[in-house]
Motif scaffolding. Structure first.
Motif, PDB file in Angstrom:
ATOM      1  N   LEU A 196      96.266  47.551  37.291  1.00 30.65           N
ATOM      2  CA  LEU A 196      94.219  47.390  37.082  1.00 30.65           C
ATOM      3  C   LEU A 196      93.647  47.398  37.967  1.00 30.65           C
ATOM      4  O   LEU A 196      92.408  48.055  37.878  1.00 30.65           O
ATOM      5  N   LEU A 197      93.478  46.793  39.305  1.00 34.73           N
ATOM      6  CA  LEU A 197      92.729  46.934  40.818  1.00 34.73           C
ATOM      7  C   LEU A 197      92.983  48.599  41.250  1.00 34.73           C
ATOM      8  O   LEU A 197      91.381  48.968  41.168  1.00 34.73           O
ATOM      9  N   ILE A 198      93.609  49.010  40.754  1.00 29.89           N
ATOM     10  CA  ILE A 198      93.730  50.447  41.341  1.00 29.89           C
ATOM     11  C   ILE A 198      92.693  51.429  40.589  1.00 29.89           C
ATOM     12  O   ILE A 198      91.465  52.318  41.172  1.00 29.89           O
ATOM     13  N   TYR A 199      92.282  50.718  39.120  1.00 31.05           N
ATOM     14  CA  TYR A 199      91.509  51.615  37.735  1.00 31.05           C
ATOM     15  C   TYR A 199      90.680  51.148  38.613  1.00 31.05           C
ATOM     16  O   TYR A 199      89.392  52.595  38.265  1.00 31.05           O
ATOM     17  N   LEU A 200      90.430  50.166  38.582  1.00 31.07           N
ATOM     18  CA  LEU A 200      88.464  49.732  38.776  1.00 31.07           C
ATOM     19  C   LEU A 200      87.816  50.683  39.980  1.00 31.07           C
ATOM     20  O   LEU A 200      87.471  50.605  40.900  1.00 31.07           O
ATOM     21  N   ILE A 201      89.787  50.504  41.219  1.00 34.11           N
ATOM     22  CA  ILE A 201      88.373  51.189  42.853  1.00 34.11           C
ATOM     23  C   ILE A 201      88.293  51.973  42.144  1.00 34.11           C
ATOM     24  O   ILE A 201      87.281  52.525  43.233  1.00 34.11           O
ATOM     25  N   ILE A 202      89.282  53.061  41.807  1.00 31.44           N
ATOM     26  CA  ILE A 202      88.867  54.407  41.087  1.00 31.44           C
ATOM     27  C   ILE A 202      87.804  54.924  40.771  1.00 31.44           C
ATOM     28  O   ILE A 202      86.606  55.262  40.967  1.00 31.44           O
ATOM     29  N   SER A 203      87.279  53.711  39.955  1.00 33.66           N
ATOM     30  CA  SER A 203      86.116  53.873  39.046  1.00 33.66           C
ATOM     31  C   SER A 203      84.979  53.705  38.989  1.00 33.66           C
ATOM     32  O   SER A 203      84.109  54.107  39.383  1.00 33.66           O
ATOM     33  N   SER A 204      84.829  52.901  40.563  1.00 29.68           N
ATOM     34  CA  SER A 204      83.660  51.869  41.565  1.00 29.68           C
ATOM     35  C   SER A 204      83.160  53.754  41.654  1.00 29.68           C
ATOM     36  O   SER A 204      82.745  54.143  42.766  1.00 29.68           O
ATOM     37  N   ALA A 205      85.109  54.293  42.889  1.00 24.57           N
ATOM     38  CA  ALA A 205      84.526  55.104  43.599  1.00 24.57           C
ATOM     39  C   ALA A 205      83.800  56.399  43.079  1.00 24.57           C
ATOM     40  O   ALA A 205      82.986  57.819  43.791  1.00 24.57           O
ATOM     41  N   CYS A 206      84.540  57.232  41.522  1.00 27.05           N
ATOM     42  CA  CYS A 206      83.826  58.177  41.036  1.00 27.05           C
ATOM     43  C   CYS A 206      82.366  58.287  40.884  1.00 27.05           C
ATOM     44  O   CYS A 206      81.310  58.488  40.892  1.00 27.05           O
ATOM     45  N   ARG A 207      81.736  56.589  40.045  1.00 23.31           N
ATOM     46  CA  ARG A 207      80.042  56.059  39.811  1.00 23.31           C
ATOM     47  C   ARG A 207      79.837  56.054  41.394  1.00 23.31           C
ATOM     48  O   ARG A 207      78.758  56.968  41.323  1.00 23.31           O
ATOM     49  N   VAL A 208      79.673  56.565  42.624  1.00 27.10           N
ATOM     50  CA  VAL A 208      78.978  56.080  43.650  1.00 27.10           C
ATOM     51  C   VAL A 208      79.372  57.835  44.318  1.00 27.10           C
ATOM     52  O   VAL A 208      78.457  58.054  44.423  1.00 27.10           O
ATOM     53  N   LEU A 209      80.436  58.270  44.327  1.00 30.56           N
ATOM     54  CA  LEU A 209      80.681  59.654  44.445  1.00 30.56           C
ATOM     55  C   LEU A 209      79.675  60.598  43.568  1.00 30.56           C
ATOM     56  O   LEU A 209      78.997  61.948  43.295  1.00 30.56           O
ATOM     57  N   ARG A 210      79.472  60.270  41.984  1.00 31.66           N
ATOM     58  CA  ARG A 210      77.829  60.741  41.121  1.00 31.66           C
ATOM     59  C   ARG A 210      76.656  60.648  41.312  1.00 31.66           C
ATOM     60  O   ARG A 210      76.080  61.323  41.080  1.00 31.66           O
ATOM     61  N   GLN A 211      76.571  59.824  42.290  1.00 33.98           N
ATOM     62  CA  GLN A 211      75.120  59.159  42.554  1.00 33.98           C
ATOM     63  C   GLN A 211      74.306  60.161  44.134  1.00 33.98           C
ATOM     64  O   GLN A 211      75.266  61.355  44.687  1.00 33.98           O
ATOM     65  N   LYS A 212      73.431  60.507  43.472  1.00 40.96           N
ATOM     66  CA  LYS A 212      73.096  61.065  43.977  1.00 40.96           C
ATOM     67  C   LYS A 212      73.194  60.817  45.764  1.00 40.96           C
ATOM     68  O   LYS A 212      72.272  59.677  46.221  1.00 40.96           O
ATOM     69  N   ALA A 213      73.354  61.065  46.754  1.00 39.62           N
ATOM     70  CA  ALA A 213      73.205  60.904  48.422  1.00 39.62           C
ATOM     71  C   ALA A 213      74.770  59.573  48.047  1.00 39.62           C
ATOM     72  O   ALA A 213      74.045  58.756  49.149  1.00 39.62           O
ATOM     73  N   GLY A 214      75.143  59.677  47.553  1.00 37.48           N
ATOM     74  CA  GLY A 214      75.993  58.656  47.494  1.00 37.48           C
ATOM     75  C   GLY A 214      77.231  58.426  48.657  1.00 37.48           C
ATOM     76  O   GLY A 214      77.909  60.022  49.002  1.00 37.48           O
ATOM     77  N   HIS A 215      77.250  57.532  49.341  1.00 40.06           N
ATOM     78  CA  HIS A 215      78.576  57.336  50.127  1.00 40.06           C
ATOM     79  C   HIS A 215      79.208  55.966  50.228  1.00 40.06           C
ATOM     80  O   HIS A 215      78.506  55.261  49.243  1.00 40.06           O
ATOM     81  N   LEU A 216      81.069  55.896  50.940  1.00 42.00           N
ATOM     82  CA  LEU A 216      81.578  55.133  50.108  1.00 42.00           C
ATOM     83  C   LEU A 216      82.371  55.045  51.382  1.00 42.00           C
ATOM     84  O   LEU A 216      82.693  56.233  52.236  1.00 42.00           O
ATOM     85  N   LEU A 217      82.663  53.582  51.997  1.00 40.60           N
ATOM     86  CA  LEU A 217      83.587  53.660  53.047  1.00 40.60           C
ATOM     87  C   LEU A 217      84.513  52.712  52.709  1.00 40.60           C
ATOM     88  O   LEU A 217      84.702  51.595  51.474  1.00 40.60           O
ATOM     89  N   LEU A 218      86.332  53.440  52.241  1.00 36.67           N
ATOM     90  CA  LEU A 218      87.061  52.781  51.851  1.00 36.67           C
ATOM     91  C   LEU A 218      88.074  51.941  52.694  1.00 36.67           C
ATOM     92  O   LEU A 218      87.830  53.020  54.316  1.00 36.67           O
ATOM     93  N   LEU A 219      88.074  50.338  53.336  1.00 37.64           N
ATOM     94  CA  LEU A 219      89.132  49.758  54.460  1.00 37.64           C
ATOM     95  C   LEU A 219      90.257  49.434  53.499  1.00 37.64           C
ATOM     96  O   LEU A 219      90.354  49.028  53.017  1.00 37.64           O
ATOM     97  N   GLY A 220      91.015  49.110  54.567  1.00 37.24           N
ATOM     98  CA  GLY A 220      92.489  49.244  54.174  1.00 37.24           C
ATOM     99  C   GLY A 220      93.851  49.205  55.048  1.00 37.24           C
ATOM    100  O   GLY A 220      93.592  50.080  56.229  1.00 37.24           O
ATOM    101  N   LEU A 221      95.170  48.653  55.382  1.00 36.21           N
ATOM    102  CA  LEU A 221      96.023  48.761  55.560  1.00 36.21           C
ATOM    103  C   LEU A 221      96.156  50.309  54.979  1.00 36.21           C
ATOM    104  O   LEU A 221      96.503  50.829  54.378  1.00 36.21           O
ATOM    105  N   ASP A 222      96.851  50.908  56.226  1.00 37.20           N
ATOM    106  CA  ASP A 222      97.763  52.738  56.470  1.00 37.20           C
ATOM    107  C   ASP A 222      98.777  52.229  54.810  1.00 37.20           C
ATOM    108  O   ASP A 222      99.350  50.832  55.124  1.00 37.20           O
ATOM    109  N   GLY A 223      98.509  53.024  54.308  1.00 37.49           N
ATOM    110  CA  GLY A 223      99.999  53.649  53.100  1.00 37.49           C
ATOM    111  C   GLY A 223      98.967  52.149  51.816  1.00 37.49           C
ATOM    112  O   GLY A 223     100.355  52.723  50.944  1.00 37.49           O
ATOM    113  N   THR A 224      98.869  52.349  51.305  1.00 37.22           N
ATOM    114  CA  THR A 224      97.446  51.505  50.503  1.00 37.22           C
ATOM    115  C   THR A 224      96.723  52.268  49.885  1.00 37.22           C
ATOM    116  O   THR A 224      96.124  52.094  48.664  1.00 37.22           O
TER     117      THR A 224
END
Length: 90
Positions: A1-29
């Motif tokens: 469920l959490l991965i769907y929330l992250i993907i939908s949030s990333a899609c929302r940000v990428l659809r915005q004009k001049a949207g930018h995103l920073l993903l932080l996490g351990l390797d392999g996540t």
């Protein structure tokens, strides 16, 4: 469920004009997979740095120029992807 929330949030940000995103996490996540999937859903091309031995600041400037040309002249949506492996200290 959490991965769907992250993907939908990333899609929302990428659809915005001049949207930018920073993903932080351990390797392999799944950061790479999230970016690839959300870019595909948002109709963005992925531009990755091609860092190899001898890659310097001028090469980085050339890559930035390519991104600006694709977005400015050709009016395409780009996801400029920089991985933690692409950043190193000189």
């Amino acid at each position: 469920l959490l991965i769907y929330l992250i993907i939908s949030s990333a899609c929302r940000v990428l659809r915005q004009k001049a949207g930018h995103l920073l993903l932080l996490g351990l390797d392999g996540t799944g950061k790479n997979t999230i970016i690839e999937l959300s870019s595909f859903i948002s109709n963005c091309e992925i531009f990755r740095l091609n860092v190899k031995r001898g890659y310097n600041f001028n090469d980085f400037r050339d890559d930035i120029k390519k991104v600006f040309k694709i977005t400015g002249i050709h009016k395409k949506k780009i996801t400029f992807f920089i991985s933690d492996k692409d950043i190193y200290e000189v």
